[in-house]
Design a protein around this motif. Structure first.
Motif, PDB file in Angstrom:
ATOM      1  N   PHE A   4      17.727 -73.164  56.937  1.00 44.22           N
ATOM      2  CA  PHE A   4      18.340 -71.844  56.862  1.00 44.22           C
ATOM      3  C   PHE A   4      17.440 -70.920  56.051  1.00 44.22           C
ATOM      4  CE2 PHE A   4      20.967 -68.902  54.326  1.00 44.22           C
ATOM      5  CZ  PHE A   4      21.563 -68.166  55.345  1.00 44.22           C
ATOM      6  N   ARG A   5      17.245 -69.689  56.569  1.00 43.51           N
ATOM      7  CA  ARG A   5      16.415 -68.720  55.844  1.00 43.51           C
ATOM      8  C   ARG A   5      17.254 -67.556  55.315  1.00 43.51           C
ATOM      9  NH1 ARG A   5      11.527 -67.348  54.337  1.00 43.51           N
ATOM     10  NH2 ARG A   5      10.732 -65.233  54.601  1.00 43.51           N
ATOM     11  N   GLY A  10       9.851 -70.755  63.864  1.00 41.56           N
ATOM     12  CA  GLY A  10      11.145 -70.219  63.458  1.00 41.56           C
ATOM     13  C   GLY A  10      12.016 -69.852  64.639  1.00 41.56           C
ATOM     14  N   ILE A  11      13.305 -69.703  64.352  1.00 41.68           N
ATOM     15  CA  ILE A  11      14.308 -69.264  65.332  1.00 41.68           C
ATOM     16  C   ILE A  11      15.093 -68.128  64.681  1.00 41.68           C
ATOM     17  CG2 ILE A  11      16.433 -69.868  66.571  1.00 41.68           C
ATOM     18  CD1 ILE A  11      14.255 -71.385  67.819  1.00 41.68           C
ATOM     19  N   ILE A  12      15.374 -67.084  65.435  1.00 44.83           N
ATOM     20  CA  ILE A  12      16.246 -66.008  64.965  1.00 44.83           C
ATOM     21  C   ILE A  12      17.364 -65.810  65.979  1.00 44.83           C
ATOM     22  CG2 ILE A  12      16.445 -63.528  64.477  1.00 44.83           C
ATOM     23  CD1 ILE A  12      13.590 -63.599  63.446  1.00 44.83           C
ATOM     24  N   ALA A  66      15.678 -62.004  51.441  1.00 47.11           N
ATOM     25  CA  ALA A  66      14.807 -62.663  52.407  1.00 47.11           C
ATOM     26  C   ALA A  66      14.051 -61.654  53.261  1.00 47.11           C
ATOM     27  CB  ALA A  66      15.633 -63.576  53.305  1.00 47.11           C
ATOM     28  N   GLU A  67      12.805 -61.912  53.477  1.00 48.10           N
ATOM     29  CA  GLU A  67      12.022 -61.108  54.401  1.00 48.10           C
ATOM     30  C   GLU A  67      12.199 -61.658  55.805  1.00 48.10           C
ATOM     31  OE1 GLU A  67      10.212 -58.366  53.882  1.00 48.10           O
ATOM     32  OE2 GLU A  67      10.996 -58.385  51.842  1.00 48.10           O
ATOM     33  N   PRO A  68      12.314 -60.782  56.808  1.00 48.48           N
ATOM     34  CA  PRO A  68      12.460 -61.258  58.180  1.00 48.48           C
ATOM     35  C   PRO A  68      11.319 -62.177  58.581  1.00 48.48           C
ATOM     36  CG  PRO A  68      12.910 -58.899  58.050  1.00 48.48           C
ATOM     37  CD  PRO A  68      12.351 -59.316  56.729  1.00 48.48           C
ATOM     38  N   LEU A  69      11.665 -63.228  59.303  1.00 46.34           N
ATOM     39  CA  LEU A  69      10.669 -64.194  59.752  1.00 46.34           C
ATOM     40  C   LEU A  69      10.403 -63.937  61.225  1.00 46.34           C
ATOM     41  CD1 LEU A  69       9.073 -66.862  59.174  1.00 46.34           C
ATOM     42  CD2 LEU A  69      11.092 -68.073  59.984  1.00 46.34           C
ATOM     43  N   LYS A  70       9.458 -63.092  61.536  1.00 46.98           N
ATOM     44  CA  LYS A  70       9.189 -62.738  62.923  1.00 46.98           C
ATOM     45  C   LYS A  70       7.687 -62.827  63.147  1.00 46.98           C
ATOM     46  CE  LYS A  70      13.224 -59.713  63.125  1.00 46.98           C
ATOM     47  NZ  LYS A  70      13.743 -58.348  63.244  1.00 46.98           N
ATOM     48  N   GLU A 121      21.785 -60.723  62.223  1.00 45.15           N
ATOM     49  CA  GLU A 121      20.979 -61.861  62.638  1.00 45.15           C
ATOM     50  C   GLU A 121      21.035 -62.997  61.625  1.00 45.15           C
ATOM     51  OE1 GLU A 121      17.285 -59.717  63.122  1.00 45.15           O
ATOM     52  OE2 GLU A 121      16.484 -60.556  61.261  1.00 45.15           O
ATOM     53  N   VAL A 122      20.742 -64.209  62.153  1.00 52.52           N
ATOM     54  CA  VAL A 122      20.604 -65.407  61.329  1.00 52.52           C
ATOM     55  C   VAL A 122      19.206 -65.944  61.593  1.00 52.52           C
ATOM     56  CG1 VAL A 122      21.634 -67.604  60.647  1.00 52.52           C
ATOM     57  CG2 VAL A 122      23.029 -65.904  61.844  1.00 52.52           C
ATOM     58  N   ALA A 123      18.482 -66.278  60.532  1.00 52.95           N
ATOM     59  CA  ALA A 123      17.093 -66.732  60.699  1.00 52.95           C
ATOM     60  C   ALA A 123      16.916 -68.151  60.159  1.00 52.95           C
ATOM     61  CB  ALA A 123      16.134 -65.779  59.988  1.00 52.95           C
ATOM     62  N   PHE A 124      16.057 -68.893  60.832  1.00 53.82           N
ATOM     63  CA  PHE A 124      15.772 -70.286  60.492  1.00 53.82           C
ATOM     64  C   PHE A 124      14.260 -70.503  60.506  1.00 53.82           C
ATOM     65  CE2 PHE A 124      19.509 -69.758  63.123  1.00 53.82           C
ATOM     66  CZ  PHE A 124      20.511 -70.416  62.437  1.00 53.82           C
ATOM     67  N   LYS A 125      13.831 -71.453  59.675  1.00 56.95           N
ATOM     68  CA  LYS A 125      12.419 -71.808  59.598  1.00 56.95           C
ATOM     69  C   LYS A 125      12.258 -73.287  59.916  1.00 56.95           C
ATOM     70  CE  LYS A 125       8.525 -71.679  56.335  1.00 56.95           C
ATOM     71  NZ  LYS A 125       8.132 -71.349  54.939  1.00 56.95           N
ATOM     72  N   ALA A 126      11.219 -73.636  60.649  1.00 55.41           N
ATOM     73  CA  ALA A 126      10.988 -75.035  61.017  1.00 55.41           C
ATOM     74  C   ALA A 126      10.883 -75.906  59.762  1.00 55.41           C
ATOM     75  CB  ALA A 126       9.710 -75.159  61.844  1.00 55.41           C
ATOM     76  N   PHE A 127      11.505 -77.079  59.818  1.00 49.88           N
ATOM     77  CA  PHE A 127      11.465 -78.032  58.705  1.00 49.88           C
ATOM     78  C   PHE A 127      10.317 -78.997  58.944  1.00 49.88           C
ATOM     79  CE2 PHE A 127      13.735 -81.858  56.630  1.00 49.88           C
ATOM     80  CZ  PHE A 127      13.097 -81.612  55.416  1.00 49.88           C
ATOM     81  N   ASN A 128       9.281 -78.883  58.150  1.00 49.19           N
ATOM     82  CA  ASN A 128       8.063 -79.672  58.367  1.00 49.19           C
ATOM     83  C   ASN A 128       8.298 -81.170  58.265  1.00 49.19           C
ATOM     84  OD1 ASN A 128       6.511 -77.369  58.756  1.00 49.19           O
ATOM     85  ND2 ASN A 128       6.006 -77.180  56.584  1.00 49.19           N
TER      86      ASN A 128
END
Length: 508
Positions: free
Chosen positions: A184-185, A210-212, A22-26, A192-199
C-alpha cells in the motif's frame, strides 16, 4: 465517543494525511485501472464491497485461495491436513515477509482470526468463523484450527481473509500491511489508491512497478479515460453496449471470458398465484433469454441453469431449464387454472407487480420481460425504486417478482443461504420464503460432509431439486470483459474476475 465513531474519525483524518504525505507513483511501468467506486474499508477483516476486495487482493495473502473451478488450492499455507472435518492444521511457507520486513508466522494467523472473532471488534465477516472453537500455534510455521462441528465451507471462508501482522490495530484501516505482491502506498479518498511492487514477495516480484486504482463512478468518463489513455485497464466496468466501440479502437484490445455473475428472477412463494409451480414454469418458458442476451447484453452473457456457473467444481448441468416457448407457457397457465379470458383480447390471465431497482440494466430487462409475459397473457406492472428502497422491500418479502444478481458465487453453501427454510431474512437470503424439507435435509447433510466426491453428489441433488421447484428463474451468467491498452500483457480472467492476477501483468 464510541469505538466505531472513533475509528471512523481516525480513518477520515488518516486518509487525508496519507494523501498529503505520499507523492503519486506514476511512471512508465505503472498500470492505471479504473474502479467504479471507492473501497469501503482497507482492513481485510472488515471490507465486504467489491472495491475493498480489489484492494485486499493486492495487499494481503490468505492461507488458501481458489482456482478457476473454485477449488481450494494452497497459498500462504503450502499444505493442510484435516481430521474428520473438525480439525484443520495449516503448514505455512517458510520465509514469507510482511511489507514491514517482519517474518510471517503462525502467531500472525492466530491473531488475524482471533481479533476478527473478538466481541469488541465489529466485523460483518465474523459469522463465518463462529464455528471455530480454538486456534493453537503448534510451532512458528504450523497453526491448528479446531471447529465445534464439521463445516464443509470452512476452507472457502478462510480463503476470504488476508493475514495481518500480530498486534495490528485500528491503523490497519489507514496504512494496511500485508504479505501480498503489492505494498500500500496511499489512498486519496474518492480519487485513487496506489500500490508499489513488493520486491520480497514470496511468489516472485510483480512484473510492474506499481498499480493505481482511479475511482471513476461515471461509465462515460471511464470510457473516455480509456480512449484518451489516462487509464490503461478496466475490468467489468464498461457498459455492454459500448464494448463493440472499444473493440474498434486501434490502441485498445478486449479480453472476454464467461464469469460467475448470475442473474435471476426471484418469486414470492407466499403469493397465491406464484405458489403454483406451473405458473413459475410458465414464466420461465415465456422469457426470451437469447433475444435479451443478444439485444440488451450484446452477447456478453450465456444462458444460466442455476446459481453456480459451469466453471464451478460442484456445478450440475443436468437440471430443469426453460427454453423460449410461448406455447408451452400458455399450456402450463391453462393447466394451473388461469385460462386466457379473451383470447387475443387485452385482458390478462392475472396481474403481477415486477419490482426493480432504478439501475438501467434492471429497467431495460424488466421492459422486455414485461412484453414477453404479455404475449402469454400475464399482465405485468413494472415498478422501479431507488436501490435502498427496492432492497429493503426484497428483504422484507414485500414483492411478487424481482430481478437481482449474485456476484462471484463460488461456494455451493450459497444454496443454504438462499433456500434453506431457516435462512429467511435476517438470517439469510431466502427472501421468497421457499420451503422444501428435502432441500433442508440435503443442505444440512452437505454442511457436515467433507469428502469432495460425496459433497458433489449432494449438491447435484440440491441443484436438480431447486431447478425443478423454480423458486428462481435463471436468466444468464454475465461475461467478464477486460478492456486495456495493447501494451498490457499477461492478464488472465478468472470466472470471479479476481484482481490477484495483476501481479502477472506486464507492459510490453
Amino acid at each position: 465517543m464510541n469505538r466505531i465513531s472513533a475509528i471512523l474519525l481516525i480513518m477520515a483524518i488518516g486518509f487525508s494525511l496519507l494523501a498529503c504525505q505520499a507523492e503519486p507513483l506514476k511512471g512508465k511501468n505503472t498500470v492505471i485501472l479504473a474502479l467504479e467506486q471507492s473501497p469501503g474499508n482497507l482492513d481485510p477483516r472488515l471490507g465486504t464491497d467489491v472495491s475493498s476486495a480489489r484492494v485486499h487482493e493486492l495487499i494481503f495473502d490468505p492461507l488458501v485461495t481458489t482456482d478457476e473451478k473454485a477449488e481450494i488450492v494452497p497459498h500462504l499455507a503450502y499444505k493442510w491436513e484435516s481430521v474428520e472435518g473438525k480439525v484443520y492444521t495449516f503448514f505455512l511457507r517458510p520465509g514469507v515477509e510482511f511489507h514491514s520486513g517482519k517474518k510471517l508466522t503462525a502467531e500472525d494467523v492466530k491473531y488475524t482470526f482471533e481479533s476478527l472473532l473478538d466481541e469488541s471488534f465489529f466485523s460483518p465477516k465474523k459469522e463465518h468463523f463462529r464455528i471455530i472453537e480454538a486456534i493453537d500455534v503448534v510451532d512458528d510455521l504450523t497453526v491448528r484450527f479446531t471447529l465445534r462441528e464439521p463445516f464443509s465451507s470452512f476452507l472457502i471462508n478462510v480463503a476470504g481473509i488476508g493475514i495481518i501482522p500480530q498486534g495490528s490495530g485500528d491503523e490497519c484501516h489507514l496504512r494496511p500491511i500485508g504479505s501480498g505482491p503489492f505494498k500500500f502506498r496511499y489512498y486519496k479518498e474518492d480519487e485513487e489508491v496506489a500500490f508499489k511492487a513488493f520486491n520480497n514477495y514470496w511468489g516472485g516480484r510483480p512484473k510492474v512497478d506499481g498499480i493505481i486504482y482511479k475511482i471513476i463512478p461515471d461509465s462515460t468518463t471511464r470510457v473516455l479515460a480509456l480512449r484518451k489513455g489516462s487509464v490503461d485497464l478496466v475490468i467489468n466496468a464498461i457498459p455492454e453496449e459500448l464494448i463493440p466501440a472499444m473493440e474498434n479502437e486501434p490502441h485498445l484490445k478486449v479480453l472476454k471470458k464467461q464469469g460467475c455473475i448470475y442473474s435471476y428472477i426471484g418469486f414470492n412463494m407466499r403469493d397465491p398465484v406464484l405458489a403454483n409451480r406451473k405458473v413459475r414454469w410458465a414464466i420461465g418458458y415465456a422469457i426470451d433469454r437469447e433475444a435479451i442476451i443478444g439485444s440488451l447484453l450484446h452477447n456478453l452473457a450465456t444462458p444460466a441453469s442455476g446459481i453456480l456457473a459451469p466453471s464451478n467444481w460442484a456445478y450440475e448441468g443436468e437440471v430443469t431449464t426453460f427454453s423460449y416457448s410461448p406455447s408451452q407457457a400458455r399450456e402450463l397457465l391453462d393447466e394451473a387454472g388461469f385460462p386466457d379470458p379473451d383470447g387475443d383480447g387485452p385482458r390478462g390471465r392475472f396481474h403481477l407487480v415486477f419490482k426493480t431497482p432504478t439501475l438501467k440494466w434492471a429497467r431495460d430487462i424488466a421492459t422486455v420481460i414485461r412484453e414477453n409475459l404479455k404475449e402469454v397473457g400475464i399482465d405485468i406492472e413494472v415498478k422501479s425504486y431507488e436501490w435502498q428502497t427496492f432492497y429493503n422491500d426484497i428483504i422484507k418479502g414485500n414483492f411478487q417478482l424481482y430481478p437481482l444478481r449474485w456476484i462471484g458465487a463460488t461456494d455451493p453453501d450459497i444454496y443454504r443461504y438462499c433456500f434453506h427454510s431457516q435462512s429467511l431474512p435476517p438470517n439469510g437470503a431466502n427472501r421468497g420464503s421457499y420451503q422444501n424439507p428435502a432441500i433442508d435435509r440435503l443442505i444440512d447433510q452437505a454442511k457436515i460432509t467433507t469428502d469432495t466426491q460425496e459433497l458433489k453428489k449432494i449438491y447435484s441433488k440440491i441443484q436438480k431439486l431447486i431447478a425443478y421447484d423454480a423458486p428462481y428463474i435463471s436468466l444468464w451468467y454475465n461475461t467478464n470483459v477486460a478492456v486495456m491498452k495493447n501494451e498490457i500483457q499477461g492478464l488472465t480472467l478468472y470466472p470471479t474476475a479476481t484482481f490477484r492476477v495483476l501481479n502477472k501483468i506486464y507492459i510490453e
